[in-house]
Design a protein around this motif. Structure first.
Motif, PDB file in Angstrom:
ATOM      1  N   VAL A 326       0.814  -1.219   0.000  1.00  8.91           N
ATOM      2  CA  VAL A 326       0.000   0.000   0.000  1.00  8.91           C
ATOM      3  C   VAL A 326       0.848   1.269   0.000  1.00  8.91           C
ATOM      4  CG1 VAL A 326      -1.735   1.322   1.260  1.00  8.91           C
ATOM      5  CG2 VAL A 326      -1.986  -1.161   1.007  1.00  8.91           C
ATOM      6  N   LEU A 329       2.595   1.979  -3.251  1.00  8.47           N
ATOM      7  CA  LEU A 329       1.803   2.404  -4.411  1.00  8.47           C
ATOM      8  C   LEU A 329       1.134   3.750  -4.230  1.00  8.47           C
ATOM      9  CD1 LEU A 329       0.137  -1.049  -5.219  1.00  8.47           C
ATOM     10  CD2 LEU A 329       2.111  -0.007  -6.354  1.00  8.47           C
ATOM     11  N   THR A 330       1.118   4.268  -2.993  1.00  2.03           N
ATOM     12  CA  THR A 330       0.446   5.551  -2.768  1.00  2.03           C
ATOM     13  C   THR A 330       1.099   6.288  -1.607  1.00  2.03           C
ATOM     14  OG1 THR A 330      -1.675   6.607  -2.247  1.00  2.03           O
ATOM     15  CG2 THR A 330      -1.217   4.501  -1.201  1.00  2.03           C
ATOM     16  N   THR A 331       0.947   7.598  -1.600  1.00  2.00           N
ATOM     17  CA  THR A 331       1.372   8.407  -0.452  1.00  2.00           C
ATOM     18  C   THR A 331       0.158   8.979   0.289  1.00  2.00           C
ATOM     19  OG1 THR A 331       1.602  10.333  -1.905  1.00  2.00           O
ATOM     20  CG2 THR A 331       3.598   9.040  -1.476  1.00  2.00           C
ATOM     21  N   ASN A 332      -1.028   8.461  -0.043  1.00  2.00           N
ATOM     22  CA  ASN A 332      -2.251   8.889   0.632  1.00  2.00           C
ATOM     23  C   ASN A 332      -2.196   8.455   2.097  1.00  2.00           C
ATOM     24  OD1 ASN A 332      -5.140   8.304   1.640  1.00  2.00           O
ATOM     25  ND2 ASN A 332      -5.468   9.617  -0.153  1.00  2.00           N
ATOM     26  N   HIS A 333      -2.235   9.419   3.005  1.00  2.00           N
ATOM     27  CA  HIS A 333      -2.050   9.121   4.419  1.00  2.00           C
ATOM     28  C   HIS A 333      -3.155   8.227   4.979  1.00  2.00           C
ATOM     29  CE1 HIS A 333       0.862  12.708   5.313  1.00  2.00           C
ATOM     30  NE2 HIS A 333       1.222  11.993   4.270  1.00  2.00           N
ATOM     31  N   LEU A 335      -4.913   5.842   3.404  1.00  2.00           N
ATOM     32  CA  LEU A 335      -4.683   4.462   2.977  1.00  2.00           C
ATOM     33  C   LEU A 335      -3.492   3.841   3.710  1.00  2.00           C
ATOM     34  CD1 LEU A 335      -5.303   4.775  -0.889  1.00  2.00           C
ATOM     35  CD2 LEU A 335      -6.810   3.752   0.834  1.00  2.00           C
ATOM     36  N   GLN A 408      10.094   5.661  -1.308  1.00  2.00           N
ATOM     37  CA  GLN A 408       8.847   4.897  -1.375  1.00  2.00           C
ATOM     38  C   GLN A 408       9.084   3.481  -1.890  1.00  2.00           C
ATOM     39  OE1 GLN A 408       5.919   7.132  -3.496  1.00  2.00           O
ATOM     40  NE2 GLN A 408       4.357   5.529  -3.434  1.00  2.00           N
TER      41      GLN A 408
END
Length: 439
Positions: A326, A329-333, A335, A408
């Motif tokens: 997770v 694939l994303t830096t959305n806090h 998620l 990342q």
């Protein structure tokens, strides 16, 4: 004169059952005391190795920005794990002293490790950082391998293998949490302070452990026919040829360690350089996650004893591996926040059960040998993890992960390694090995 009726069969069985319960209670009490005693060095050793693994990169970054170089220095732990255990573990099998065969290695190794640890924060060049880290890693394994061999020596019953490792994992998790939480905070005060504090704790904990072991007159069971290092490699190769479970375990454990070592090596830099958090804030975040790891460590041993060690490990690895992907694939806090408990609980479970899975596979006269085997399998992952993560960071820093300076990418390395271990866990569960229990 009053005549007492002879006890009935039912009464005899009740008395025998009562005596049996009393003996079991006494044995459980003794086991608990020994588990508490054995957990003391685990705390200090985990604190010291985590301090180096997690914050050595921050120190090294003062002298170089090349993540592959940093990964190679941190990967020195794995290089030492590939050969030092093969000397220290079997040697402790055959050493005879007034204080046993294992304890002299634990004392001497911890003292030397403390010296190397203290020097890490005091030296002033990348070369000296690498040299002092190498001293620490070598001494760490001199102490740690004979110490690990004391578990099967002093806890003979296979049915407590999982709980023994839970006790150790909780101590290791506590040490890890203290290092992750306190290391960054101490590092903001002084570059040398976290390493000096860890060195002092290591010396104090092992000193107390040694005194209590001798005071309680606990002696490990030293094998009658232990052999030297020249025979060790041949015996390991023969064991790998004869036992499919050991081959599967070697690779599975190496992959677990690849994921963990890649994460430890660069997670602080991911938070500070990649996401822009301050060092103190990053330490608080990591320390909070480490507390969740303790939950996984506390419950997984009992679950493993009840449902099967490898079965529980396989379930944990699925959640663990997917959780790793997770943040890769994303830096959305939001998620990432959802994924963190899966990573932490899975990590605690894998840390707990990795050695417990090996314990039932150990011949009684080869505890030191297969303890060395365990660290060799770890060593493969300890070398691969930081190097693969360092290379992935360098390759993606100006590409898909430019927004995090490439850091990342470590999560993809961790997730891939964890999920790749599943086929080998499956083989481990299916393989038939003499003495195999509760896998």
């Amino acid at each position: 004169m009053k005549v007492t009726d002879p006890p009935t069969r039912s009464g005899s069985r009740t008395q025998r059952s009562s005596r049996s319960r009393e003996r079991d209670a006494e044995l459980r009490g003794e086991e608990k005391a020994r588990l508490a005693l054995l957990a003391l060095p685990a705390f200090a050793l985990a604190l010291s190795i985590t301090m180096v693994a997690s914050y050595l990169g921050t120190v090294a970054r003062r002298y170089t920005s090349h993540t592959i170089v940093i990964g190679a220095i941190i990967g020195g732990e794995g290089v030492m794990a590939l050969w030092v255990p093969l000397i220290a573990g079997p040697w402790s099998d055959r050493l005879r002293t007034r204080i046993g065969g294992r304890l002299p290695f634990v004392i001497a190794g911890a003292a030397a490790a403390a010296v190397g640890l203290a020097l890490v924060g005091l030296v002033g060049s990348i070369g000296l950082v690498a040299a002092t880290a190498a001293i620490f890693y070598a001494a760490y394994f001199v102490a740690y391998e004979p110490y690990r061999a004391m578990y099967p020596d002093l806890l003979q019953r296979e049915k407590v293998a999982g709980r023994a490792q839970s006790s150790q994992a909780v101590a290791r998790g506590t040490g890890t949490a203290c290092a992750l939480l306190g290391g960054g905070l101490l590092l903001t005060v002084s570059r040398a302070l976290p390493f000096l504090v860890a060195a002092a704790i290591l010396v104090a904990a092992v000193a107390v452990f040694a005194v209590l072991v001798l005071d309680r007159e606990v002696r490990e069971q030293v094998p009658e026919h232990a052999t030297g290092s020249a025979h060790v490699v041949r015996r390991l190769l023969r064991a790998l040829q004869e036992h499919p479970a050991l081959r599967a375990y070697l690779i599975a454990n190496a992959l677990w360690e690849t994921a963990l070592s890649a994460l430890k090596a660069f997670v602080v830099l991911y938070l500070t350089v990649g996401l822009g958090y301050g060092l103190a804030t990053a330490s608080l975040i990591i320390g909070g996650v480490a507390l969740v790891i303790l939950v996984g460590a506390g419950f997984s041993g009992k679950l493993g004893d009840r449902f099967g060690l490898a079965r529980v490990a396989a379930i944990a690895v699925v959640g663990y591996g997917i959780g790793f992907l997770v943040p890769g694939l994303t830096t959305n806090h939001a998620l990432i926040l959802v994924a963190v408990p899966f990573i932490a609980l899975g990590g605690g479970t894998v840390m707990t059960l990795a050695y417990a899975i090996l314990m039932p596979l150990m011949p009684e006269d080869q505890h030191g040998l297969l303890t060395g085997f365990y660290s060799v399998s770890r060593g493969l992952g300890l070398v691969a993890g930081p190097l693969l993560a360092g290379a992935a960071i360098s390759l993606t820093a100006d590409g898909p992960f430019a927004s995090t300076n490439g850091f990342q990418a470590i999560w993809l390395v961790c997730g891939t390694a964890a999920l790749a271990s599943l086929p080998f866990i499956r083989r481990l569960r299916k393989a038939k090995v003499a003495g195999q229990a509760n896998l």
